[in-house]
Write an enzyme that holds these catalytic residues in place. Structure first.
Site, short mmCIF file in Angstrom:
data_model
loop_
_atom_site.label_atom_id
_atom_site.label_comp_id
_atom_site.label_asym_id
_atom_site.label_seq_id
_atom_site.Cartn_x
_atom_site.Cartn_y
_atom_site.Cartn_z
N ALA A 121 0.95 -1.11 0.08
CA ALA A 121 -0.03 0.02 0.07
C ALA A 121 0.76 1.10 -0.01
O ALA A 121 2.08 1.47 0.47
CB ALA A 121 -1.08 -0.14 1.31
N SER A 122 0.46 2.19 -0.70
CA SER A 122 1.30 3.57 -0.85
C SER A 122 1.69 4.15 0.54
O SER A 122 2.54 4.96 0.51
CB SER A 122 0.42 4.43 -1.52
OG SER A 122 -0.81 4.66 -0.79
N ARG A 123 1.04 3.72 1.66
CA ARG A 123 1.37 4.56 2.72
C ARG A 123 2.55 3.67 3.40
O ARG A 123 3.15 4.35 4.60
CB ARG A 123 0.13 4.40 3.82
CG ARG A 123 -0.30 3.23 4.28
CD ARG A 123 -1.69 3.17 5.03
NE ARG A 123 -1.98 1.53 5.58
CZ ARG A 123 -2.91 1.09 4.68
NH1 ARG A 123 -3.24 1.68 3.24
NH2 ARG A 123 -3.39 -0.13 5.11
N TYR A 124 3.00 2.65 2.66
CA TYR A 124 3.99 1.83 3.30
C TYR A 124 5.22 2.00 2.82
O TYR A 124 6.27 1.53 3.00
CB TYR A 124 3.78 0.29 3.32
CG TYR A 124 2.72 -0.12 4.49
CD1 TYR A 124 2.55 0.53 5.75
CD2 TYR A 124 1.47 -0.73 3.80
CE1 TYR A 124 1.59 0.10 6.46
CE2 TYR A 124 0.37 -0.86 4.51
CZ TYR A 124 0.29 -0.60 6.04
OH TYR A 124 -0.55 -0.89 7.01
N ILE A 125 5.31 2.42 1.46
CA ILE A 125 6.38 2.60 0.52
C ILE A 125 6.74 4.25 0.22
O ILE A 125 5.98 4.94 0.41
CB ILE A 125 5.96 1.92 -0.84
CG1 ILE A 125 4.96 2.42 -1.72
CG2 ILE A 125 6.10 0.32 -0.71
CD1 ILE A 125 4.41 1.91 -2.67
#
Length: 877
Positions: A121-125
């Site tokens: 998910a974009s919040r993790y990368i």
């Protein structure tokens, strides 16, 4: 909604058909929607190679860039200020850019193009711009700007990309009635091609895929519509029962590839035991085969029936002047390179203007301080008076300036602080002016030699960013895989000879052979009829079937021997023929065509064998000789439609097989085509030799392995193969190698004792290195010695390997070559030697093996006509 927008005109004709005309908004909306999707969503621009969402992502990343990583979710949110669509489309587009490993420096789980795993998910990368992107994508001074969709911000019309980025990354999109598919190309090759274009030379660029693999670009067609690229996985043989896939075709991943292999296995097209997927950073798929299954044929079957081979149709379509433009990759590169030259020119012109302005003000500043012009303003009471006084004070000293003094220049002079005036250093000021003059001269030189400057720019990019970007995809020409030759025999064929049926469902009848569901079957009946038909559950051919087999198209080596009676009471003829091409499901007559003809004798011979048969005639009248032998080797092989030679005009009682025959065909000549790395019988490549039934090929690799194999055309060869020739069992193999364990050079000579077995003939120590291998009878070698400190270099030494060591076993260590330090060993021309001739049976020449068309038919009797003896008992051969 207006009345005009709702207008639907229905007209009915005599047949009550309804014609609906769409007007108003409905007429325009579809065209507007199609235009929007083409221009704003699916197709990249030729100027910078970006689609709108990609351009907005790159612009947002530059807005946020501070050298540190940003959460992708933060970048996506910032991009939504410019992009009129949701976060999901932005995040997906950003992941695609990041996976191409060129513009974005990624951190975290960004997915895997090899396995097909999705990104986290974009919040993790996290992400930041790469050094390459900062170098070639951005330059605000030469960027054209426009309002964002809500007119609150400015965004670039096109980014000033100074590199053929679209070709490096590739691009794919589907619009309304339009699509594009631009394949990725190699970074270094694109730079080399750009340099060639700037030098006025020709260039060729071919795709290079991040998944590596092997590709055939013979029909690439410069990336235009109608072109085709064939891509294959890289498959090699790990051992006799295991294949390993180390690279996969572009457009697939390990999951889809394994699924396609399992489906092919379920359908019976290939046969495997199990699959192991060990893919991590690199692809490794192990395909385990049951015992008895040919690895070479399985490799071809994987290419024929699974995603291990796929076809890609490129389509070069870009946006230019707000219109779709179909263009080849060569023209794309030329346009991109020319655009880069213009951007470099614009950048130089801006730099020149800036340097000239700096020089102008630095010169004014020096005059203003050195000539004490600032004292002239002490007596002025008004601002206009100050400006006028400074202007008057400068006039005697400004003849060398490049432009006139403006009021803005004078205002800037008044802003100089007293502290700076008091500490003014004339020498330093002059040094600054001199440095600016050097910079101006340099920029002018670059503008005067713009092409050379552009070439140097591309070469700098190659030097700074080209490391590790070498070509991944191997370029090779493929040979088409014949599916009928590699498919696993997944069903059984049966025949009911008396009733005339063949098929896979006749399990109570006679078993013929294993076959596949795509095979063709050739059938002969006792009445002289022949038919080729596709395998089916049950097919009627004709009563009294005498021969059934799998049909091999263009097979010139299977020879049919036949004796038949022409008509009810006609003469008996003998013929030999091959069946190379026919029309499926058409009945052919192998006799002379008269009613009630009958076959007395028939045999099918896979290698042109010619047997001896005995003819028995019926006792009638004054016939004296009722029995004699005929050798089929004395009969010429001709076309299948030939009438044949006369045996006898009297009634035949029976025909018996007296003696089985040997092949009457010439040995088969086999060539090796290095382009496709395959054997062939079509005269392509280098002639290896003439092969009979039991002759074998000798294969030796650089890693010190050798084996002998039967020359099957489906054989695959390793890249490190150094010897491929016809194997002569009594011919010794001579080897010079460096033994890594003993750190010495050794010589050995041996014969191959275990045909068909792969064996190593040097030690397996990691430092062991094969230097020379020779299959000549009397090989010669030269030793170059290393010069030792304080000693003269020892002269080169020539050795006769035959005299140096006797023939020993393949596993023997051998004799030490020399005690001195060796620089290198060279192979020399061998001594002359007459090899013993091989004793072979005499072949009968085949005079007629022409491939006939399916509709050809000979009408005249073959010549020469046979002559009967005085008693009229038969043909004299």
């Amino acid at each position: 909604m207006s009345e005009d927008n709702n207008e639907l005109i229905n007209e009915q004709d005599d047949n009550s058909e309804t014609i609906t005309r769409v007007t108003g908004m409905y007429k325009d909306w579809f065209l507007d929607y199609a235009s929007y999707v083409i221009l704003e969503r699916a197709v990249p621009a030729i100027e910078d190679g970006f689609k709108p969402v990609q351009r907005r992502i790159m612009h947002s990343m530059k807005d946020l860039d501070d050298g540190r990583y940003n959460k992708v979710a933060n970048i996506v949110g910032h991009t939504m200020q410019y992009h009129p669509h949701g976060d999901a489309s932005i995040a997906d587009a950003m992941v695609q850019i990041g996976q191409k490993d060129l513009l974005i420096d990624t951190q975290g789980n960004w997915g895997n193009i090899l396995t097909g795993d999705r990104a986290a998910a974009s919040r993790y990368i996290e992400a930041r711009l790469s050094k390459f992107a900062l170098d070639v994508v951005y330059n605000p001074k030469i960027t054209e700007w426009q309002s964002s969709y809500d007119a609150r911000r400015k965004e670039p019309v096109n980014l000033p990309v100074m590199f053929p980025l679209l070709l490096a990354q590739g691009g794919e999109g589907i619009a309304v009635g339009l699509s594009t598919k631009i394949l990725p190309h190699n970074f270094i090759e694109l730079i080399d091609a750009s340099v060639k274009h700037l030098k006025g030379k020709r260039f060729t660029i071919l795709p290079d895929f991040p998944t590596a693999g092997i590709a055939d670009f013979s029909n690439y067609n410069d990336g235009l519509r109608g072109g085709k690229v064939r891509v294959r996985a890289k498959i090699s043989q790990l051992d006799k029962n295991t294949l390993v896939i180390t690279e996969i075709p572009f457009g697939t991943n390990t999951s889809s590839l394994i699924d396609s292999i399992l489906k092919a296995n379920d359908k019976g097209k290939i046969k495997i035991k199990k699959i192991e997927d060990n893919t991590a950073a690199n692809v490794e798929i192990l395909v385990h085969l049951p015992s008895g299954i040919s690895p070479d044929k399985t490799i071809d079957a994987l290419y024929a029936f699974t995603n291990c081979e796929s076809s890609i149709s490129p389509l070069g379509c870009v946006i230019e002047d707000n219109k779709p433009y179909f263009v080849g990759v060569s023209e794309m590169l030329r346009r991109s390179t020319d655009n880069t030259v213009q951007l470099l020119k614009s950048n130089l012109e801006i730099k020149l203007s800036e340097f000239q302005e700096q020089w102008h003000f630095a010169s004014l500043e020096r005059i203003f301080i050195e000539k004490r012009v600032y004292r002239d303003i002490e007596e002025q009471d008004t601002w206009k008076g100050v400006i006028k006084a400074i202007d008057k004070g400068l006039q005697p000293h400004i003849k060398h300036l490049k432009r006139a003094i403006t009021e803005e220049d004078i205002v800037r002079l008044t802003e100089i602080r007293i502290k700076r005036i008091s500490k003014f250093d004339i020498d330093k000021a002059q040094q600054k002016i001199d440095a600016l003059e050097d910079q101006i001269a340099e920029v002018k030189h670059h503008l005067a030699n713009l092409i050379d400057y552009s070439i140097a720019y591309f070469e700098r990019l190659k030097k700074e960013y080209g490391e590790g970007r070498e070509r991944k995809t191997e370029i090779r020409t493929f040979e088409d895989v014949d599916a009928t030759k590699v498919i696993i025999r997944n069903t059984k064929l049966y025949v009911n000879r008396e009733e005339g049926f063949i098929g896979t469902s006749l399990r109570r009848d006679e078993y013929v052979c294993d076959c596949s569901d795509i095979d063709d079957i050739i059938v002969f009946t006792n009445h002289g009829k022949m038919m080729v038909t596709k395998v089916d559950s049950k097919t009627f051919i004709g009563k009294d079937i005498i021969h059934v087999a799998v049909f091999k198209k263009k097979d010139k080596r299977t020879i049919y021997n036949m004796i038949y009676r022409d008509g009810n009471k006609g003469p008996t003829y003998i013929k030999r023929f091959a069946v190379t091409s026919v029309t499926r499901d058409r009945e052919y007559d192998m006799t002379n065509g008269n009613k009630s003809s009958k076959i007395w004798y028939f045999s099918a011979n896979p290698n042109g064998e010619a047997e001896v048969i005995t003819i028995h005639l019926r006792q009638a009248g004054s016939i004296k000789k009722l029995k004699w032998d005929i050798d089929f080797a004395d009969v010429l092989i001709k076309g299948r439609a030939s009438k044949g030679n006369l045996v006898t005009k009297y009634s035949v009682k029976k025909i018996e097989l007296k003696e089985k025959g040997v092949s009457t065909l010439k040995p088969r000549k086999i060539w090796f085509d290095d382009t496709v790395q395959r054997l062939n019988v079509d005269t392509r490549g280098e002639l290896i030799g003439e092969f009979r039934g039991e002759d074998r090929l000798l294969i030796i690799t650089q890693s010190g392995m050798l084996k002998t194999i039967l020359p099957e055309l489906s054989t695959h060869f390793d890249n490190d193969m150094i010897v491929l020739e016809k194997w002569i069992p009594k011919k010794p193999i001579s080897v010079i190698y460096f033994n890594g364990e003993k750190e010495m050079y050794y010589v050995k000579r041996f014969l191959i004792e275990n045909e068909g077995k792969e064996e190593s003939f040097i030690s397996e120590h990691p430092n062991t290195q094969l230097e020379i291998v020779s299959t000549d009878w009397k090989p010669m070698a030269e030793i170059e010695f290393t010069k030792e400190r304080g000693k003269d270099r020892k002269d080169n030494e020539t050795i006769n390997l035959e005299e140096f060591i006797a023939i020993k076993g393949i596993s023997a260590l051998g004799n030490q070559l020399t005690k001195d330090k060796v620089n290198q060993v060279n192979i020399l021309e061998s001594l002359p030697y007459e090899a013993p001739e091989e004793v072979n049976a005499i072949d009968i020449e085949v005079v007629d093996e022409t491939v006939e068309s399916s509709d050809s038919k000979e009408t005249s009797e073959d010549k020469p006509n046979p002559k009967e003896d005085d008693s009229g008992q038969g043909t004299l051969f």
